[in-house]
Design an enzyme around this catalytic site. Structure first.
Site, PDB file in Angstrom:
ATOM      1  N   LYS A   1       0.846  -1.203   0.000  1.00 13.77           N
ATOM      2  CA  LYS A   1       0.000   0.000   0.000  1.00 13.77           C
ATOM      3  C   LYS A   1       0.883   1.256   0.000  1.00 13.77           C
ATOM      4  O   LYS A   1       0.658   2.192  -0.769  1.00 13.77           O
ATOM      5  CB  LYS A   1      -0.879   0.019   1.237  1.00 13.77           C
ATOM      6  CG  LYS A   1      -1.557   1.363   1.512  1.00 13.77           C
ATOM      7  CD  LYS A   1      -2.402   1.378   2.758  1.00 13.77           C
ATOM      8  CE  LYS A   1      -1.639   1.786   3.967  1.00 13.77           C
ATOM      9  NZ  LYS A   1      -1.434   3.257   4.109  1.00 13.77           N
ATOM     10  N   ASN A   2       1.913   1.258   0.849  1.00 14.29           N
ATOM     11  CA  ASN A   2       2.706   2.480   1.017  1.00 14.29           C
ATOM     12  C   ASN A   2       3.723   2.697  -0.096  1.00 14.29           C
ATOM     13  O   ASN A   2       4.379   3.735  -0.116  1.00 14.29           O
ATOM     14  CB  ASN A   2       3.381   2.479   2.392  1.00 14.29           C
ATOM     15  CG  ASN A   2       2.345   2.618   3.500  1.00 14.29           C
ATOM     16  OD1 ASN A   2       1.181   2.959   3.220  1.00 14.29           O
ATOM     17  ND2 ASN A   2       2.713   2.318   4.719  1.00 14.29           N
TER      18      ASN A   2
ATOM     19  N   CYS B   1      -6.032  11.740  12.532  1.00 15.60           N
ATOM     20  CA  CYS B   1      -6.766  10.474  12.593  1.00 15.60           C
ATOM     21  C   CYS B   1      -6.433   9.886  13.966  1.00 15.60           C
ATOM     22  O   CYS B   1      -5.767  10.531  14.783  1.00 15.60           O
ATOM     23  CB  CYS B   1      -6.326   9.551  11.477  1.00 15.60           C
ATOM     24  SG  CYS B   1      -4.573   9.214  11.524  1.00 15.60           S
TER      25      CYS B   1
ATOM     26  N   ARG C   1      -1.137  14.335  12.917  1.00 10.64           N
ATOM     27  CA  ARG C   1      -0.633  14.190  11.551  1.00 10.64           C
ATOM     28  C   ARG C   1      -0.737  15.497  10.737  1.00 10.64           C
ATOM     29  O   ARG C   1      -1.429  15.567   9.735  1.00 10.64           O
ATOM     30  CB  ARG C   1      -1.347  13.041  10.853  1.00 10.64           C
ATOM     31  CG  ARG C   1      -1.149  11.719  11.580  1.00 10.64           C
ATOM     32  CD  ARG C   1      -1.682  10.555  10.835  1.00 10.64           C
ATOM     33  NE  ARG C   1      -0.783  10.200   9.728  1.00 10.64           N
ATOM     34  CZ  ARG C   1      -1.040   9.209   8.880  1.00 10.64           C
ATOM     35  NH1 ARG C   1      -2.158   8.519   8.985  1.00 10.64           N
ATOM     36  NH2 ARG C   1      -0.188   8.924   7.911  1.00 10.64           N
ATOM     37  N   PRO C   2      -0.048  16.525  11.177  1.00  7.62           N
ATOM     38  CA  PRO C   2      -0.043  17.778  10.410  1.00  7.62           C
ATOM     39  C   PRO C   2       0.684  17.607   9.080  1.00  7.62           C
ATOM     40  O   PRO C   2       1.297  16.566   8.834  1.00  7.62           O
ATOM     41  CB  PRO C   2       0.697  18.748  11.323  1.00  7.62           C
ATOM     42  CG  PRO C   2       1.530  17.885  12.202  1.00  7.62           C
ATOM     43  CD  PRO C   2       0.789  16.593  12.361  1.00  7.62           C
ATOM     44  N   VAL C   3       0.657  18.653   8.247  1.00 10.40           N
ATOM     45  CA  VAL C   3       1.381  18.591   6.962  1.00 10.40           C
ATOM     46  C   VAL C   3       2.356  19.764   6.855  1.00 10.40           C
ATOM     47  O   VAL C   3       2.721  20.186   5.746  1.00 10.40           O
ATOM     48  CB  VAL C   3       0.400  18.572   5.764  1.00 10.40           C
ATOM     49  CG1 VAL C   3      -0.346  17.239   5.697  1.00 10.40           C
ATOM     50  CG2 VAL C   3      -0.583  19.751   5.819  1.00 10.40           C
ATOM     51  N   ASP C   4       2.787  20.271   8.013  1.00 13.23           N
ATOM     52  CA  ASP C   4       3.679  21.445   8.010  1.00 13.23           C
ATOM     53  C   ASP C   4       5.011  21.183   7.312  1.00 13.23           C
ATOM     54  O   ASP C   4       5.564  22.074   6.645  1.00 13.23           O
ATOM     55  CB  ASP C   4       3.899  21.954   9.427  1.00 13.23           C
ATOM     56  CG  ASP C   4       4.373  20.843  10.370  1.00 13.23           C
ATOM     57  OD1 ASP C   4       4.000  19.667  10.158  1.00 13.23           O
ATOM     58  OD2 ASP C   4       5.107  21.127  11.319  1.00 13.23           O
TER      59      ASP C   4
ATOM     60  N   ASP D   1       4.282   0.973  12.002  1.00 10.25           N
ATOM     61  CA  ASP D   1       3.084   0.289  11.488  1.00 10.25           C
ATOM     62  C   ASP D   1       2.944  -1.118  12.057  1.00 10.25           C
ATOM     63  O   ASP D   1       1.873  -1.703  11.985  1.00 10.25           O
ATOM     64  CB  ASP D   1       3.119   0.222   9.957  1.00 10.25           C
ATOM     65  CG  ASP D   1       2.991   1.601   9.336  1.00 10.25           C
ATOM     66  OD1 ASP D   1       3.268   1.738   8.132  1.00 10.25           O
ATOM     67  OD2 ASP D   1       2.645   2.551  10.057  1.00 10.25           O
TER      68      ASP D   1
ATOM     69  N   ARG E   1      -8.639  -0.694   4.188  1.00  8.36           N
ATOM     70  CA  ARG E   1      -7.827   0.377   3.591  1.00  8.36           C
ATOM     71  C   ARG E   1      -6.481  -0.162   3.135  1.00  8.36           C
ATOM     72  O   ARG E   1      -5.893   0.342   2.194  1.00  8.36           O
ATOM     73  CB  ARG E   1      -7.616   1.511   4.602  1.00  8.36           C
ATOM     74  CG  ARG E   1      -8.823   2.403   4.843  1.00  8.36           C
ATOM     75  CD  ARG E   1      -8.410   3.636   5.624  1.00  8.36           C
ATOM     76  NE  ARG E   1      -7.177   4.166   5.069  1.00  8.36           N
ATOM     77  CZ  ARG E   1      -6.147   4.563   5.835  1.00  8.36           C
ATOM     78  NH1 ARG E   1      -6.210   4.498   7.142  1.00  8.36           N
ATOM     79  NH2 ARG E   1      -5.051   5.037   5.289  1.00  8.36           N
TER      80      ARG E   1
HETATM   81  C1  EPZ Z   1       3.865   7.127   5.986  1.00 11.53           C
HETATM   82  O1  EPZ Z   1       2.997   8.093   6.546  1.00 11.53           O
HETATM   83  C2  EPZ Z   1       3.033   5.851   5.885  1.00 11.53           C
HETATM   84  N1  EPZ Z   1       1.885   6.084   5.012  1.00 11.53           N
HETATM   85  C3  EPZ Z   1       2.550   5.456   7.274  1.00 11.53           C
HETATM   86  O2  EPZ Z   1       1.818   4.255   7.159  1.00 11.53           O
HETATM   87  C4  EPZ Z   1       3.781   5.209   8.157  1.00 11.53           C
HETATM   88  O3  EPZ Z   1       3.359   4.890   9.475  1.00 11.53           O
HETATM   89  C5  EPZ Z   1       4.638   6.492   8.197  1.00 11.53           C
HETATM   90  O4  EPZ Z   1       4.996   6.879   6.850  1.00 11.53           O
HETATM   91  C6  EPZ Z   1       5.905   6.308   8.997  1.00 11.53           C
HETATM   92  O5  EPZ Z   1       6.656   5.264   8.459  1.00 11.53           O
HETATM   93  C7  EPZ Z   1       2.061   6.034   3.669  1.00 11.53           C
HETATM   94  O6  EPZ Z   1       3.158   5.844   3.181  1.00 11.53           O
HETATM   95  C8  EPZ Z   1       0.845   6.229   2.824  1.00 11.53           C
HETATM   96  P1  EPZ Z   1       5.521  10.626   8.242  1.00 11.53           P
HETATM   97  P2  EPZ Z   1       3.442   9.652   6.604  1.00 11.53           P
HETATM   98  O7  EPZ Z   1       5.355  11.882   7.473  1.00 11.53           O
HETATM   99  O8  EPZ Z   1       4.252   9.978   5.433  1.00 11.53           O
HETATM  100  C9  EPZ Z   1       4.822  13.844  11.694  1.00 11.53           C
HETATM  101  C10 EPZ Z   1      -0.028   2.822   7.495  1.00 11.53           C
HETATM  102  O9  EPZ Z   1      -0.602   2.347   8.485  1.00 11.53           O
HETATM  103  N2  EPZ Z   1       4.632  14.828  10.614  1.00 11.53           N
HETATM  104  O10 EPZ Z   1       6.801   9.872   8.152  1.00 11.53           O
HETATM  105  O11 EPZ Z   1       2.220  10.453   6.881  1.00 11.53           O
HETATM  106  C11 EPZ Z   1       3.694  12.846  11.753  1.00 11.53           C
HETATM  107  O12 EPZ Z   1       2.594  13.379  12.475  1.00 11.53           O
HETATM  108  C12 EPZ Z   1       0.420   4.276   7.501  1.00 11.53           C
HETATM  109  O13 EPZ Z   1       0.240   2.194   6.452  1.00 11.53           O
HETATM  110  C13 EPZ Z   1       4.532  16.166  10.938  1.00 11.53           C
HETATM  111  O14 EPZ Z   1       4.581  16.550  12.109  1.00 11.53           O
HETATM  112  O15 EPZ Z   1       4.341   9.636   7.912  1.00 11.53           O
HETATM  113  C14 EPZ Z   1       4.339  11.689  12.466  1.00 11.53           C
HETATM  114  O16 EPZ Z   1       4.348  11.965  13.850  1.00 11.53           O
HETATM  115  C15 EPZ Z   1       0.151   4.970   8.828  1.00 11.53           C
HETATM  116  N3  EPZ Z   1       4.373  17.080   9.935  1.00 11.53           N
HETATM  117  C16 EPZ Z   1       5.779  11.710  11.924  1.00 11.53           C
HETATM  118  O17 EPZ Z   1       5.986  13.039  11.420  1.00 11.53           O
HETATM  119  C17 EPZ Z   1       4.323  16.688   8.610  1.00 11.53           C
HETATM  120  O18 EPZ Z   1       4.194  17.558   7.730  1.00 11.53           O
HETATM  121  C18 EPZ Z   1       6.051  10.685  10.819  1.00 11.53           C
HETATM  122  O19 EPZ Z   1       5.170  10.955   9.778  1.00 11.53           O
HETATM  123  C19 EPZ Z   1       4.416  15.309   8.302  1.00 11.53           C
HETATM  124  C20 EPZ Z   1       4.576  14.397   9.321  1.00 11.53           C
END
Ligand code: EPZ
Length: 437
Positions: free
Chosen positions: A22-23, A116, A121-124, A305, A415
């Site tokens: 999926k990822n 969620c 999970r912000p996007v900053d 995960d 999902r």
């Molecule tokens: C990816 O999510 C995966 N999803 C997640 O899998 C996985 O848990 C995660 O990477 C970590 O390995 C997909 O690839 C579709 P991150 P992503 O940005 O990219 C914080 C599953 O169950 N953050 O590495 O969203 C965030 O809140 C899913 O398959 C910010 O603060 O993860 C988290 O605490 C769940 N600001 C940390 O960073 C941002 O702009 C890691 O998030 C982005 C993230």
């Protein structure tokens, strides 16, 4: 109604091919927007997140055709650049469409995907890296509009090795003039797979899998045709299922090299594991044991995960264990459901004085800790899934519990898992699904 009914402790035997990741497939589908032609993906998993991404691509003007696990995406005539809000709300990773859309259309509109149950999970990080590339970002009432007539390559530094932000940076950088160097990148195998896909369409990058990736602004040159690798988390989930149920299974098409930390953890619980090429053979132990201490970290560490799934395994074992979550602050939500099944798990902030902190990521890596006191085993109960991996973990717990477990809200599982119930039935599990009004 959407329930999975499980009768636990029926040993599992047999062989299962691992579904596509999926990822990996989601960023590749987003990246197909870069190509003014036809992308072909093989071994695409039949999961609802893929369906959501298909609707997003079609809403932008792409033509998507699925024949079993083969998908073709014709993105020759992309005419829109606004991601539909209803799809953004369903799938957070819609944010990954931002980078390729900006590179292709020079304009993109999306919305804050919101948090969620696993965290805010912000996007900053995504917004900041696009601004560092010189892209103008307008944020208003949850709406994000990116405008970039012409932007030039530069050096971007990520404060945290975010997987999604690394993917967005790479894809946006293909639309920049000149070279972009991305520092502090995530090193997950899904990043390597994305850069291999870009290579297949004639877009060169260097450094995938390391914390420094170089990308040159360029357009695609040929129709990419790639096969999605096996899903390392789905593979770990089926191994965990057999570990708690008992028995002996073989997985084929598994991404063994990217599963080292997961396999090591399962061996730590007493499982006997042998690997050969893309095959993993696992024999469940007579008695599982807990792991004294395990911490989720970025790749190649133990993946977040797999956290709730391995917690389920430990609850079926004996001994005391501690699991520390350093990536998502809300990822211990499922512990309360395990406790309904007789588990004894307590969750606290890993650092005194951290109570109420909003994100485990980017703090000093302390995060949250779950203490497990296992020994009495689990009994069946009514439990509720609140997220994708937590739902899968409740199914695993049910397979290792005495009696019947009913997992409610199991649509979360769809999902990311292709026909999980059917696959577990094939391996001998006593499990069935009831859907309806
Ligand atoms: C990816 O999510 C995966 N999803 C997640 O899998 C996985 O848990 C995660 O990477 C970590 O390995 C997909 O690839 C579709 P991150 P992503 O940005 O990219 C914080 C599953 O169950 N953050 O590495 O969203 C965030 O809140 C899913 O398959 C910010 O603060 O993860 C988290 O605490 C769940 N600001 C940390 O960073 C941002 O702009 C890691 O998030 C982005 C993230």
């Amino acid at each position: 109604m959407n329930e999975i009914h499980i009768l636990g402790k029926y040993p599992m035997y047999g062989e299962l091919e691992v579904q596509g990741s999926k990822n990996a497939v989601l960023p590749l589908m987003a990246a197909s927007l870069l190509h003014r032609g036809v992308t072909t993906l093989e071994h695409v998993p039949d999961i609802t997140d893929v369906g959501c991404m298909v609707r997003i691509l079609e809403s932008l003007g792409a033509v998507v055709v699925r024949e079993k696990s083969r998908m073709t995406i014709d993105a020759s005539c992309i005419s829109f650049c606004e991601i539909p809000l209803e799809e953004v709300c369903k799938m957070r990773s819609s944010i990954m469409v931002l980078g390729p859309l900006i590179a292709r259309m020079r304009r993109a509109v999306t919305y804050y995907p919101g948090g969620c149950s696993i965290g805010r999970r912000p996007v900053d990080y995504h917004i900041r890296l696009l601004r560092e590339l010189g892209i103008k970002i307008l944020e208003e009432d949850g709406r994000i509009e990116a405008v970039a007539e012409n932007y030039c390559g530069t050096v971007i530094t990520l404060d945290f090795p975010s997987v999604g932000a690394t993917e967005n940076a790479i894809l946006a950088a293909t639309g920049a003039k000149g070279e972009t160097v991305i520092c502090g990148c995530a090193r997950e195998p899904e990043i390597v797979e994305l850069c291999a896909f870009l290579q297949a369409m004639g877009i060169e990058t260097v450094g995938a899998g390391t914390d420094r990736i170089r990308v040159w602004g360029q357009i695609s040159k040929r129709d990419p045709h790639v096969r999605i690798h096996g899903d390392r988390i789905a593979a770990g989930t089926y191994l965990a299922a057999a570990a708690v149920a008992g028995g002996e299974i073989t997985l084929t098409g598994a991404p063994v090299t990217s599963m080292k930390a997961t396999l090591q953890a399962l061996c730590g619980c007493g499982c006997l594991i042998q690997t050969e090429g893309d095959h993993i053979h696992m024999k469940a132990p007579r008695h599982l044991r807990t792991i004294p201490y395990l911490e989720t970290t970025v790749y190649p560490g133990f993946p977040t995960d797999m956290q709730s799934i391995l917690l389920a395994v430990q609850c079926c074992g004996a001994g005391e264990g501690r699991m520390q979550e350093t990536i998502f602050e809300g990822r211990f939500e499922t512990a309360a459901q395990f406790n309904k099944m007789g588990a004894r798990i307590s969750v606290e902030s890993a650092l005194p004085g951290c109570e109420g902190c909003i994100s485990a990521a980017g703090c000093d890596g302390m995060g949250y800790i779950a203490r497990i006191q296992a020994g009495e085993g689990l009994h069946g109960a009514h439990v509720t899934a609140t997220d994708l991996r937590g739902g899968a973990a409740l199914v695993v717990a049910g397979l290792g519990a005495m009696g019947e477990t009913i997992v409610h809200q199991c649509h979360h599982i769809d999902r990311g898992y292709e026909d999980m119930v059917g696959n577990l039935q094939k391996l001998g599990a006593r499990i069935h699904r009831i859907t309806g009004t």
